[in-house]
Design a protein around this motif. Structure first.
Motif, PDB file in Angstrom:
ATOM      1  N   UNK A  13       0.788  -1.140  -0.149  1.00 47.10           N
ATOM      2  CA  UNK A  13       0.166   0.090   0.099  1.00 47.10           C
ATOM      3  C   UNK A  13       0.811   1.264   0.123  1.00 47.10           C
ATOM      4  N   UNK A  14       0.840   1.934  -1.129  1.00 45.22           N
ATOM      5  CA  UNK A  14       1.753   3.339  -1.133  1.00 45.22           C
ATOM      6  C   UNK A  14       3.173   3.009  -0.860  1.00 45.22           C
ATOM      7  N   UNK A  15       3.391   1.666  -1.761  1.00 43.35           N
ATOM      8  CA  UNK A  15       4.844   1.063  -1.601  1.00 43.35           C
ATOM      9  C   UNK A  15       5.461   0.633  -0.379  1.00 43.35           C
ATOM     10  N   UNK A  16       4.431   0.437   0.682  1.00 41.08           N
ATOM     11  CA  UNK A  16       4.737  -0.263   2.070  1.00 41.08           C
ATOM     12  C   UNK A  16       4.116  -1.640   2.037  1.00 41.08           C
ATOM     13  N   UNK A  17       4.776  -2.656   2.625  1.00 40.32           N
ATOM     14  CA  UNK A  17       4.190  -3.981   2.815  1.00 40.32           C
ATOM     15  C   UNK A  17       3.120  -3.850   3.948  1.00 40.32           C
TER      16      UNK A  17
ATOM     17  N   UNK B 227       0.485  -9.966  -3.369  1.00 44.02           N
ATOM     18  CA  UNK B 227       1.364  -8.846  -4.121  1.00 44.02           C
ATOM     19  C   UNK B 227       0.877  -8.011  -5.014  1.00 44.02           C
ATOM     20  N   UNK B 228      -0.453  -7.724  -4.580  1.00 43.17           N
ATOM     21  CA  UNK B 228      -1.062  -6.491  -5.239  1.00 43.17           C
ATOM     22  C   UNK B 228      -0.299  -5.233  -4.963  1.00 43.17           C
ATOM     23  N   UNK B 229      -0.204  -4.122  -5.571  1.00 39.06           N
ATOM     24  CA  UNK B 229       0.379  -2.921  -5.483  1.00 39.06           C
ATOM     25  C   UNK B 229      -1.021  -1.939  -5.427  1.00 39.06           C
ATOM     26  N   UNK B 230      -1.355  -1.328  -4.138  1.00 38.08           N
ATOM     27  CA  UNK B 230      -2.297  -0.553  -3.973  1.00 38.08           C
ATOM     28  C   UNK B 230      -1.807   0.876  -3.701  1.00 38.08           C
ATOM     29  N   UNK B 231      -2.098   1.771  -4.743  1.00 44.87           N
ATOM     30  CA  UNK B 231      -2.002   3.280  -4.356  1.00 44.87           C
ATOM     31  C   UNK B 231      -3.347   3.886  -3.952  1.00 44.87           C
ATOM     32  N   UNK B 232      -3.376   4.695  -2.867  1.00 44.41           N
ATOM     33  CA  UNK B 232      -4.254   5.298  -2.281  1.00 44.41           C
ATOM     34  C   UNK B 232      -3.938   6.686  -2.743  1.00 44.41           C
TER      35      UNK B 232
ATOM     36  N   UNK C 296      -8.564   5.443   6.769  1.00 42.97           N
ATOM     37  CA  UNK C 296      -8.466   6.236   5.589  1.00 42.97           C
ATOM     38  C   UNK C 296      -9.765   6.586   5.068  1.00 42.97           C
ATOM     39  N   UNK C 297     -10.005   7.942   4.960  1.00 45.91           N
ATOM     40  CA  UNK C 297     -11.444   8.438   4.579  1.00 45.91           C
ATOM     41  C   UNK C 297     -11.701   7.876   3.102  1.00 45.91           C
ATOM     42  N   UNK C 298     -12.979   7.685   2.926  1.00 49.49           N
ATOM     43  CA  UNK C 298     -13.447   7.188   1.837  1.00 49.49           C
ATOM     44  C   UNK C 298     -13.874   8.292   0.657  1.00 49.49           C
ATOM     45  N   UNK C 299     -14.045   9.493   1.216  1.00 49.40           N
ATOM     46  CA  UNK C 299     -14.477  10.482   0.199  1.00 49.40           C
ATOM     47  C   UNK C 299     -12.976  11.188  -0.200  1.00 49.40           C
ATOM     48  N   UNK C 300     -13.068  11.848  -1.352  1.00 49.98           N
ATOM     49  CA  UNK C 300     -11.703  12.760  -1.668  1.00 49.98           C
ATOM     50  C   UNK C 300     -10.610  11.780  -2.013  1.00 49.98           C
ATOM     51  N   UNK C 301     -10.916  10.402  -2.427  1.00 47.62           N
ATOM     52  CA  UNK C 301      -9.519   9.664  -2.630  1.00 47.62           C
ATOM     53  C   UNK C 301      -9.986   8.682  -3.929  1.00 47.62           C
ATOM     54  N   UNK C 302      -8.787   8.368  -4.549  1.00 50.05           N
ATOM     55  CA  UNK C 302      -8.645   7.385  -5.640  1.00 50.05           C
ATOM     56  C   UNK C 302      -7.987   6.202  -5.272  1.00 50.05           C
ATOM     57  N   UNK C 303      -8.446   5.096  -5.742  1.00 50.94           N
ATOM     58  CA  UNK C 303      -7.805   3.961  -5.329  1.00 50.94           C
ATOM     59  C   UNK C 303      -7.364   3.299  -6.614  1.00 50.94           C
ATOM     60  N   UNK C 304      -5.992   2.810  -6.773  1.00 53.86           N
ATOM     61  CA  UNK C 304      -5.671   1.943  -8.057  1.00 53.86           C
ATOM     62  C   UNK C 304      -4.979   0.829  -7.597  1.00 53.86           C
ATOM     63  N   UNK C 305      -5.328  -0.335  -8.000  1.00 58.61           N
ATOM     64  CA  UNK C 305      -4.518  -1.646  -7.834  1.00 58.61           C
ATOM     65  C   UNK C 305      -3.806  -2.019  -9.178  1.00 58.61           C
ATOM     66  N   UNK C 306      -2.424  -2.124  -8.857  1.00 57.65           N
ATOM     67  CA  UNK C 306      -1.631  -2.399 -10.275  1.00 57.65           C
ATOM     68  C   UNK C 306      -1.694  -1.791 -11.094  1.00 57.65           C
TER      69      UNK C 306
ATOM     70  N   UNK D 194      -9.805  -9.931   1.292  1.00 51.87           N
ATOM     71  CA  UNK D 194     -10.161  -8.615   1.885  1.00 51.87           C
ATOM     72  C   UNK D 194     -10.486  -7.753   0.606  1.00 51.87           C
ATOM     73  N   UNK D 195     -11.234  -6.860   1.008  1.00 49.44           N
ATOM     74  CA  UNK D 195     -11.864  -5.975  -0.129  1.00 49.44           C
ATOM     75  C   UNK D 195     -11.387  -4.452   0.102  1.00 49.44           C
ATOM     76  N   UNK D 196     -11.404  -3.681  -1.127  1.00 51.69           N
ATOM     77  CA  UNK D 196     -10.830  -2.355  -0.908  1.00 51.69           C
ATOM     78  C   UNK D 196     -11.461  -1.784   0.248  1.00 51.69           C
TER      79      UNK D 196
END
Length: 67
Positions: free
Chosen positions: A6-10, A55-60, A28-38, A17-19
């Motif tokens: 998650x944001x480059x941290x294991x 090993x998914x890479x999640x970017x918030x 984390x707030x759920x408003x005002x964010x974007x989430x990317x997986x891989x 587990x879902x987003x």
């Protein structure tokens, strides 16, 4: 347990587990964010159904305001 990044941290999470669960765990707030997986943006309406895999890479990304 599986490991994702998650944001480059294991981070270890349970399988199936879902987003939304991830965001709650991270407080984390759920408003005002974007989430990317891989490097693929996941629409907010899919957060509850999109499960994370080993090993998914999640970017918030937090939206910012400025002028």
């Amino acid at each position: 347990m599986i490991t994702i990044h998650v944001n480059e941290k294991p981070l270890e999470i349970d399988t199936d587990f879902n987003i939304l669960q991830l965001l709650k765990q991270l407080k984390s707030p759920q408003d005002g964010i974007a989430v990317a997986i891989n490097n693929t943006i996941i629409s907010k309406k899919s957060w509850a159904s999109k499960t994370l895999s080993k090993d998914d890479s999640v970017l918030i990304i937090q939206a910012t305001q400025g002028g």
